[in-house]
Design a protein around this motif. Structure first.
Motif, PDB file in Angstrom:
ATOM      1  N   MET A   1       0.853  -1.201   0.000  1.00 21.87           N
ATOM      2  CA  MET A   1       0.000   0.000   0.000  1.00 21.87           C
ATOM      3  C   MET A   1       0.889   1.252   0.000  1.00 21.87           C
ATOM      4  O   MET A   1       1.976   1.228   0.558  1.00 21.87           O
ATOM      5  N   LYS A   2       0.434   2.313  -0.616  1.00 18.42           N
ATOM      6  CA  LYS A   2       1.230   3.528  -0.728  1.00 18.42           C
ATOM      7  C   LYS A   2       1.651   4.057   0.650  1.00 18.42           C
ATOM      8  O   LYS A   2       0.941   3.926   1.624  1.00 18.42           O
ATOM      9  N   THR A   5      -0.427   6.504   3.107  1.00 14.41           N
ATOM     10  CA  THR A   5      -1.447   6.027   4.031  1.00 14.41           C
ATOM     11  C   THR A   5      -0.763   5.499   5.283  1.00 14.41           C
ATOM     12  O   THR A   5       0.115   4.664   5.203  1.00 14.41           O
ATOM     13  N   SER A   9      -4.451   3.976   9.445  1.00 12.09           N
ATOM     14  CA  SER A   9      -5.547   4.086   8.471  1.00 12.09           C
ATOM     15  C   SER A   9      -5.765   2.745   7.779  1.00 12.09           C
ATOM     16  O   SER A   9      -6.899   2.285   7.626  1.00 12.09           O
ATOM     17  N   LEU A  10      -4.683   2.131   7.410  1.00 11.75           N
ATOM     18  CA  LEU A  10      -4.742   0.845   6.724  1.00 11.75           C
ATOM     19  C   LEU A  10      -5.356  -0.212   7.636  1.00 11.75           C
ATOM     20  O   LEU A  10      -6.146  -1.057   7.194  1.00 11.75           O
ATOM     21  N   ILE A  12      -7.567   0.226   9.843  1.00 14.61           N
ATOM     22  CA  ILE A  12      -9.022   0.417   9.891  1.00 14.61           C
ATOM     23  C   ILE A  12      -9.675  -0.231   8.669  1.00 14.61           C
ATOM     24  O   ILE A  12     -10.679  -0.934   8.786  1.00 14.61           O
ATOM     25  N   LEU A  13      -9.070  -0.029   7.511  1.00 14.93           N
ATOM     26  CA  LEU A  13      -9.611  -0.624   6.279  1.00 14.93           C
ATOM     27  C   LEU A  13      -9.570  -2.153   6.356  1.00 14.93           C
ATOM     28  O   LEU A  13     -10.559  -2.830   6.038  1.00 14.93           O
ATOM     29  N   LYS A  16     -12.190  -3.560   8.632  1.00 16.39           N
ATOM     30  CA  LYS A  16     -13.530  -3.600   8.012  1.00 16.39           C
ATOM     31  C   LYS A  16     -13.643  -4.808   7.071  1.00 16.39           C
ATOM     32  O   LYS A  16     -14.691  -5.448   6.994  1.00 16.39           O
ATOM     33  N   ALA A  17     -12.547  -5.090   6.368  1.00 14.88           N
ATOM     34  CA  ALA A  17     -12.555  -6.259   5.474  1.00 14.88           C
ATOM     35  C   ALA A  17     -12.714  -7.549   6.289  1.00 14.88           C
ATOM     36  O   ALA A  17     -13.376  -8.486   5.846  1.00 14.88           O
ATOM     37  N   ASN A  20     -16.299  -8.517   6.915  1.00 12.32           N
ATOM     38  CA  ASN A  20     -17.182  -8.746   5.771  1.00 12.32           C
ATOM     39  C   ASN A  20     -16.838 -10.091   5.129  1.00 12.32           C
ATOM     40  O   ASN A  20     -15.705 -10.297   4.696  1.00 12.32           O
ATOM     41  N   PHE A  23     -14.630 -10.916   1.986  1.00  6.84           N
ATOM     42  CA  PHE A  23     -13.191 -10.659   1.910  1.00  6.84           C
ATOM     43  C   PHE A  23     -12.370 -11.728   2.637  1.00  6.84           C
ATOM     44  O   PHE A  23     -12.805 -12.275   3.651  1.00  6.84           O
ATOM     45  N   ILE A  55      -2.956  -6.515   1.743  1.00  5.81           N
ATOM     46  CA  ILE A  55      -3.525  -6.782   0.417  1.00  5.81           C
ATOM     47  C   ILE A  55      -4.150  -8.169   0.356  1.00  5.81           C
ATOM     48  O   ILE A  55      -5.136  -8.376  -0.333  1.00  5.81           O
ATOM     49  N   LEU A  58      -7.528  -7.890   1.790  1.00  7.52           N
ATOM     50  CA  LEU A  58      -8.463  -7.117   0.960  1.00  7.52           C
ATOM     51  C   LEU A  58      -8.863  -7.842  -0.332  1.00  7.52           C
ATOM     52  O   LEU A  58      -9.667  -7.328  -1.106  1.00  7.52           O
ATOM     53  N   CYS A  59      -8.297  -9.009  -0.567  1.00  9.09           N
ATOM     54  CA  CYS A  59      -8.738  -9.800  -1.726  1.00  9.09           C
ATOM     55  C   CYS A  59     -10.093 -10.418  -1.411  1.00  9.09           C
ATOM     56  O   CYS A  59     -10.430 -10.635  -0.248  1.00  9.09           O
ATOM     57  N   LYS A  60     -10.837 -10.707  -2.454  1.00  8.49           N
ATOM     58  CA  LYS A  60     -12.128 -11.363  -2.224  1.00  8.49           C
ATOM     59  C   LYS A  60     -11.906 -12.849  -1.977  1.00  8.49           C
ATOM     60  O   LYS A  60     -10.919 -13.437  -2.434  1.00  8.49           O
TER      61      LYS A  60
END
Lengths: 139, 205
Positions: A1-2, A5, A9-10, A12-13, A16-17, A20, A23, A55, A58-60
């Motif tokens: 990830m860049k 960020t 912050s990452l 938190i993302l 969330k994944a 769900n 993910f 990452i 964050l993949c499905k």
């Protein structure tokens, strides 16, 4: 990830994944919880570099149908650098557990468990197929 | 179309086609940009709120990418808008919780004759129309009909039942005006957008 960020912050993302079911993060989180592990232990178990944990999360989740499962596992493995066979095992194990759990609560029909069981039986064959394929692009 | 938009569109197509890595690739491409956008737009030190809002907007899209119509906007623009809306909703929620602003709609001003009955609380006609409309259809309608960015954001806020003046003030960029003037400007904009919403939803029925 860049780099712009922040890690927080990452996180938190990724969190969330992990909440769900679409993910992979949720699969990692469930497996970790089920086995009393930290998510980073699970990431290492499937031989994924820790720097790619975000990452990967964050993949499905790979599609269930036999036509796509191996293809998806391979794509994720190539992208995140994890071991395809280990990832396939992990996803199947979590699916079987999920199906058993749902069955015990009466949420799903019996054939979901049968599908999970059938996947387990075919594991060796499927993993061979996955291992035989080459990677394409790394993150 | 910019290189970023091209890349995002390509990944959107891959996501729709079922590529399981497209979600992570899109997050890599757009998440830092959403955070930067919120940082510039809202200023100050609210990194956690930026991350929450950017994550919510991104996850909502990634979980159901069909909500985005590439013919209407670029994906990065669409997500920036969604993240801004989430950020404003979050701010409104925080403001409500801390009770720093009034709970009743402060935007509604009394009529000169003192009869402010019709302007108190929710607009019943609009509320009825909004309640009976399909949420997804409404979102698309707002996106399509309100071509002006500010009006569109105001319409979204009305549809989302955001009632705090401070949120509208930020959208309009009038935080430097005296409070009375802010309220009056916000009311004028809200009334105009509400009237338009009533018209378009009414016509649709």
């Amino acid at each position: 990830m860049k780099q712009r960020t922040s890690d927080d912050s990452l996180r938190i993302l990724v969190h969330k994944a992990s909440q769900n079911k679409q993910f992979l993060g949720s699969v990692l989180a469930n497996y970790a919880e089920e086995n009393g592990l930290d998510i980073s232990d699970v990431v290492l178990k499937i031989m994924c570099p820790l720097k790619n944990m975000a990452i990967l999360s964050l993949c499905k989740v790979p599609r269930e149908s036999a036509d796509f499962f191996n293809l998806d596992i391979r794509s994720i493995s190539d992208y995140s650098g994890c071991d395809a066979g280990e990832l396939a095992n992990l996803v199947r194990e979590c699916r079987a557990l999920d199906a058993m759990r749902s069955l015990s609560t009466g949420d799903v029909p019996n054939d979901s468990v049968l599908m999970a069981a059938r996947d387990k039986k075919d594991k060796k064959k499927d993993l061979k197929e996955v291992d035989e394929t080459d990677g394409e692009d790394e993150p | 179309m910019s290189e970023l938009s091209d890349k995002a569109l390509d990944l959107h197509k891959r996501l729709i086609a079922g590529d399981p890595t497209a979600t992570a690739r899109l997050a890599q491409l757009l998440f830092p940009r959403l955070i930067s956008h919120l940082r510039i737009k809202f200023g100050g030190e609210h990194e956690r709120d930026y991350a929450e809002s950017a994550s919510d907007a991104l996850m909502e899209y990634l979980a159901d990418p069909t909500k985005f119509d590439p013919n209407k906007a670029h994906l990065d623009t669409y997500l920036k808008y969604a993240a801004t809306r989430d950020m404003m909703n979050l701010k409104a929620k925080v403001a409500r919780r801390s009770e720093r602003i009034e709970l009743v709609d402060p935007v509604e001003l009394p009529e000169p004759d003192g009869n402010n009955k019709e302007h108190r609380g929710k607009d019943p006609v609009l509320q009825g129309l909004l309640d009976s409309a399909d949420e997804e259809e409404l979102t698309q309608l707002v996106q399509r009909v309100f071509t002006d960015g500010i009006d569109r954001e105001i319409a979204r806020l009305i549809v989302d039942d955001v009632r705090e003046t401070v949120v509208y003030t930020e959208v309009l960029g009038i935080g430097n005006l005296p409070v009375d003037e802010q309220r009056s400007v916000v009311k004028r904009h809200k009334d105009r957008v509400k009237a338009r919403l009533k018209r378009i939803i009414g016509l649709k029925k």
